[in-house]
Scaffold this motif. Structure first.
Motif, PDB file in Angstrom:
ATOM      1  N   ALA A  51       0.826  -1.208   0.000  1.00 34.84           N
ATOM      2  CA  ALA A  51       0.000   0.000   0.000  1.00 34.84           C
ATOM      3  C   ALA A  51       0.861   1.259   0.000  1.00 34.84           C
ATOM      4  CB  ALA A  51      -0.927   0.010   1.216  1.00 34.84           C
ATOM      5  N   GLU A  52       2.027   1.149   0.592  1.00 35.65           N
ATOM      6  CA  GLU A  52       2.922   2.305   0.646  1.00 35.65           C
ATOM      7  C   GLU A  52       3.750   2.452  -0.635  1.00 35.65           C
ATOM      8  OE1 GLU A  52       6.900   3.484   3.128  1.00 35.65           O
ATOM      9  OE2 GLU A  52       5.267   2.528   4.230  1.00 35.65           O
ATOM     10  N   LEU A  53       4.273   1.345  -1.168  1.00 38.51           N
ATOM     11  CA  LEU A  53       5.221   1.408  -2.280  1.00 38.51           C
ATOM     12  C   LEU A  53       4.594   1.207  -3.660  1.00 38.51           C
ATOM     13  CD1 LEU A  53       8.171  -0.653  -0.759  1.00 38.51           C
ATOM     14  CD2 LEU A  53       7.912   1.826  -0.819  1.00 38.51           C
ATOM     15  N   ARG A  54       3.466   0.565  -3.734  1.00 40.03           N
ATOM     16  CA  ARG A  54       2.799   0.206  -4.998  1.00 40.03           C
ATOM     17  C   ARG A  54       3.733  -0.597  -5.901  1.00 40.03           C
ATOM     18  NH1 ARG A  54      -2.408   0.373  -4.028  1.00 40.03           N
ATOM     19  NH2 ARG A  54      -2.963   2.303  -2.999  1.00 40.03           N
ATOM     20  N   ALA A  55       4.010  -0.142  -7.105  1.00 41.24           N
ATOM     21  CA  ALA A  55       4.780  -0.917  -8.085  1.00 41.24           C
ATOM     22  C   ALA A  55       6.218  -1.182  -7.635  1.00 41.24           C
ATOM     23  CB  ALA A  55       4.782  -0.216  -9.434  1.00 41.24           C
TER      24      ALA A  55
END
Length: 103
Positions: A51-55
């Motif tokens: 949720a924090e870093l995504r890809a």
């Protein structure tokens, strides 16, 4: 890597527990609880990290993967140590009891 390692450990422990049947002399169920609990913890950690870093979550640095691998194996080793302590404390085969009464 921590999630993957602990899930594999949990699946292997569960297979051994299932094969042991209802008697569970060696308290393998304790090992299952430890590893499934660790797997759940690492899964929640992965969800929040995604949720924090995504890809970027899917392209970790090599050093991060190495650290996660060591952490995963450390968690598995700690689970084995705790399980061993439980087995020795419960003494399902009476080995310690026999040693104490024979000497």
């Amino acid at each position: 890597m921590t999630l993957l390692i602990t899930v594999f450990a949990a699946v292997i422990a569960t297979i051994f527990w299932y094969r042991a049947g209802a008697k569970d002399e060696m308290k393998i169920s304790t090992l299952c609880y430890l590893y499934w609990g660790a797997s759940l913890m690492w899964f929640i950690d992965a969800v929040f990290e995604y949720a924090e870093l995504r890809a970027e979550y899917f392209t970790p640095a090599a050093a991060d993967m190495l650290n996660d691998t060591f952490l995963g194996f450390s968690a598995v080793a700690l689970g084995l140590v705790i399980w061993l302590a439980v087995v020795l404390w419960k003494d399902p085969k009476g080995k310690w009891r026999n040693i104490a009464t024979n000497h």
